[in-house]
Design an enzyme around this catalytic site. Structure first.
Site, PDB file in Angstrom:
ATOM      1  N   GLY A  53      46.319  42.890  27.541  1.00  0.00           N
ATOM      2  CA  GLY A  53      46.354  43.121  28.992  1.00  0.00           C
ATOM      3  C   GLY A  53      47.512  44.043  29.351  1.00  0.00           C
ATOM      4  N   GLY A  57      47.730  46.199  32.794  1.00  0.00           N
ATOM      5  CA  GLY A  57      47.804  45.537  34.095  1.00  0.00           C
ATOM      6  C   GLY A  57      49.173  45.684  34.743  1.00  0.00           C
ATOM      7  N   GLN A  58      49.340  45.018  35.886  1.00  0.00           N
ATOM      8  CA  GLN A  58      50.575  45.162  36.670  1.00  0.00           C
ATOM      9  C   GLN A  58      51.814  44.768  35.855  1.00  0.00           C
ATOM     10  OE1 GLN A  58      51.389  42.169  39.546  1.00  0.00           O
ATOM     11  NE2 GLN A  58      52.731  43.451  40.794  1.00  0.00           N
ATOM     12  N   ASP A  62      44.338  46.653  25.735  1.00  0.00           N
ATOM     13  CA  ASP A  62      43.663  46.275  26.976  1.00  0.00           C
ATOM     14  C   ASP A  62      42.169  46.509  26.765  1.00  0.00           C
ATOM     15  OD1 ASP A  62      45.018  45.912  30.035  1.00  0.00           O
ATOM     16  OD2 ASP A  62      42.864  46.287  29.963  1.00  0.00           O
ATOM     17  N   ARG A  93      40.534  48.160  28.972  1.00  0.00           N
ATOM     18  CA  ARG A  93      40.348  49.534  29.470  1.00  0.00           C
ATOM     19  C   ARG A  93      41.387  50.467  28.851  1.00  0.00           C
ATOM     20  NH1 ARG A  93      43.359  48.215  35.072  1.00  0.00           N
ATOM     21  NH2 ARG A  93      44.146  46.270  34.250  1.00  0.00           N
ATOM     22  N   ASP A 136      39.174  43.159  23.750  1.00  0.00           N
ATOM     23  CA  ASP A 136      38.742  42.144  24.709  1.00  0.00           C
ATOM     24  C   ASP A 136      39.538  40.882  24.334  1.00  0.00           C
ATOM     25  OD1 ASP A 136      37.526  39.950  25.847  1.00  0.00           O
ATOM     26  OD2 ASP A 136      35.475  40.537  25.334  1.00  0.00           O
ATOM     27  N   TYR A 177      41.428  29.893  39.774  1.00  0.00           N
ATOM     28  CA  TYR A 177      42.583  30.448  39.058  1.00  0.00           C
ATOM     29  C   TYR A 177      43.619  29.345  38.790  1.00  0.00           C
ATOM     30  CZ  TYR A 177      46.785  33.468  38.598  1.00  0.00           C
ATOM     31  OH  TYR A 177      47.931  34.085  38.181  1.00  0.00           O
ATOM     32  N   LYS A 207      45.004  27.705  35.311  1.00  0.00           N
ATOM     33  CA  LYS A 207      46.429  27.708  34.937  1.00  0.00           C
ATOM     34  C   LYS A 207      46.914  26.294  34.590  1.00  0.00           C
ATOM     35  CE  LYS A 207      47.311  32.091  35.077  1.00  0.00           C
ATOM     36  NZ  LYS A 207      47.505  32.790  33.804  1.00  0.00           N
ATOM     37  N   ILE A 230      54.431  38.700  42.091  1.00  0.00           N
ATOM     38  CA  ILE A 230      55.286  39.716  41.442  1.00  0.00           C
ATOM     39  C   ILE A 230      55.115  41.047  42.176  1.00  0.00           C
ATOM     40  CG2 ILE A 230      55.853  40.885  39.281  1.00  0.00           C
ATOM     41  CD1 ILE A 230      56.295  37.851  39.157  1.00  0.00           C
TER      42      ILE A 230
HETATM   43  C1  AKB Z   1      48.023  35.785  42.680  1.00  0.00           C
HETATM   44  O1  AKB Z   1      48.312  36.035  43.869  1.00  0.00           O
HETATM   45  O2  AKB Z   1      46.908  35.383  42.322  1.00  0.00           O
HETATM   46  C2  AKB Z   1      49.097  35.943  41.643  1.00  0.00           C
HETATM   47  C3  AKB Z   1      49.823  34.683  41.356  1.00  0.00           C
HETATM   48  C4  AKB Z   1      50.730  34.083  42.357  1.00  0.00           C
HETATM   49  O3  AKB Z   1      49.678  34.132  40.294  1.00  0.00           O
HETATM   50  N1  AKB Z   1      50.024  36.960  42.043  1.00  0.00           N
END
Ligand code: AKB
Length: 316
Positions: A9, A12-13, A35, A37, A53, A143, A147, A173
Site C-alpha cells: 500500500g 497511499g496517503q 501497491d 496500482r 495485491d 471499517y 480494525k 492523518i
Molecule cells: C478515516 O477517516 O477513515 C481514517 C481513520 C480515522 O482511520 N482517517
C-alpha cells in the site's frame, strides 16, 4: 539483523511518505515499495517497486523471498467512508491482507509486522473525551469492526505464535503531499487544497465536530519509533492509542484565515457526520508516551504554517 522492508500500500496517503522516510533511514534498495496500482515517479526512481495485491499471500511470499525481506508494513486498507459503501469488499481487503502477513510471520518468512489500527475501533458507547487505552469498543462502521477484529488477530498471533506485530490507533492523518481517499477525517486535508485553490470550502462535517488529528510527519515518526522500539518496551499488542492534536472544522478554518484572510467555510454535513459523531473527540495516549517515549511535534498552528507554505510552493 539489517531491516529489509516491504511496504504494502505504498502509493497511499501514509505509504507514500513512510516509504520515502524508510528509504532515507535504511537505504533505497532495502525498502521495497508495492501497491495494487502503479507508483508515482518519485517512488519508482528512488527504489524497487512491485505490483502486489495485499490479499494475495503467494505473491507476497514470492516478493519476500526475491528480496530477502524481513519486515512488512501493511498499509493497504479501505477507509471508513468508502467501506460503508462496499462492506464486503472492505472486510475482504482489510482482514485478508492482515491474515496473509500474520501467517507469513507465523511461518517464519518475516520477523516483524506493522499494521495500522485507528480511532475507528471506538464507537458511540465509548467515553468521547480523552478516550483511554482500555475502554468500551463497539464500533458502528465496517471499517471499525475490521480494525477491532484486526487488533485481536494481532494480539492472538503474538500470544500463540510469538509473532512480533505492532500497531497504532491512528487519528485523522493530515498531509499535503498525497491526498487520503475515502476517510471521514479527509476534510482536514481537502480544506487546505480548497483554501489555496478557491479561498472557500464546503465541509461535510458540522462546524463543532471535534476529532483527534495528527500531522503526517508525526504519524511517520510514531510508526518508525514503534517499529524500532525494544521488544520489551512494546507492551500492547492490540493497538496503541496515539494522539497529537484535536480540533473542529471551525477551529481549523480560523487557523487558515490567519494565512488566507478571505477564506470562507460553509457546512453541509452528509453521511460522514454520523461516523464522526461515533468517534472520540480526544485520545489519551499516555501508554505510548510511557512505553516507548512517544512525543508529537506539530500543533495546529505549526501544521497549518507548514502545509500552506508547501502547497503554495508546489503551486497546486
Ligand atoms: C478515516 O477517516 O477513515 C481514517 C481513520 C480515522 O482511520 N482517517
Amino acid at each position: 539483523m539489517k531491516p529489509i522492508i516491504l511496504v504494502l500500500g505504498a502509493s497511499g496517503q501514509i505509504g507514500t511518505e513512510l516509504t520515502q522516510k524508510l528509504r532515507i533511514l535504511h537505504g533505497d534498495k532495502n525498502v521495497i515499495a508495492s501497491d495494487i496500482r502503479k507508483a508515482n515517479n518519485e517512488m519508482l526512481s528512488s527504489g524497487p517497486f512491485e505490483i502486489i495485491d495485499a490479499t494475495d499471500k503467494e505473491t507476497i511470499l514470492k516478493i519476500v523471498k526475491k528480496y530477502k525481506i524481513n519486515q512488512v508494513y501493511l498499509l493497504a486498507a479501505m477507509l471508513s467512508a468508502t467501506a460503508e459503501k462496499m462492506p464486503q469488499k472492505a472486510w475482504n481487503l482489510n482482514m485478508n491482507s492482515l491474515l496473509a502477513v500474520l501467517d507469513l510471520a507465523k511461518e517464519k518468512h518475516i520477523e516483524k509486522i506493522y499494521w495500522p489500527s485507528s480511532i475507528a475501533v471506538f464507537g458511540p458507547t465509548t467515553p468521547q473525551k480523552n478516550t483511554p487505552q482500555k475502554t468500551v469498543m463497539e464500533p458502528s462502521t465496517v471499517y471499525g469492526i475490521s480494525k477491532v477484529a484486526g487488533e485481536y488477530w494481532c494480539n492472538y498471533y503474538h500470544q500463540k505464535y510469538d509473532v512480533d506485530v505492532r500497531s497504532l490507533r491512528y487519528p485523522g492523518i493530515i498531509s499535503w503531499k498525497t491526498k487520503p481517499g475515502g476517510g471521514t477525517t479527509d476534510y482536514a486535508v481537502d480544506i487546505y487544497y480548497k483554501a489555496i485553490e478557491e479561498s472557500k470550502y464546503e465541509c461535510f462535517l458540522s462546524e463543532n465536530t471535534r476529532l483527534p488529528m495528527m500531522f503526517m510527519n508525526d504519524a511517520v515518526d510514531a510508526t518508525i519509533q514503534l517499529m524500532e522500539a525494544d521488544v520489551n518496551d512494546v507492551k500492547i499488542r492490540t493497538g496503541y492509542n496515539l494522539a497529537a492534536i484535536d480540533f473542529t472544522p471551525k477551529e481549523i478554518a480560523e487557523e487558515i484565515k490567519k494565512h488566507i484572510p478571505d477564506f470562507k467555510i460553509t457546512y453541509k454535513p452528509d453521511f460522514r457526520q454520523e461516523i464522526a459523531d461515533s468517534w472520540p473527540s480526544s485520545i489519551d495516549d499516555s501508554e505510548a508516551r510511557k512505553d516507548w517515549n512517544w512525543q508529537h511535534q506539530f500543533d495546529l498552528k505549526l501544521m497549518t504554517e507548514n502545509i500552506i507554505k508547501n502547497l503554495q510552493k508546489e503551486n497546486i
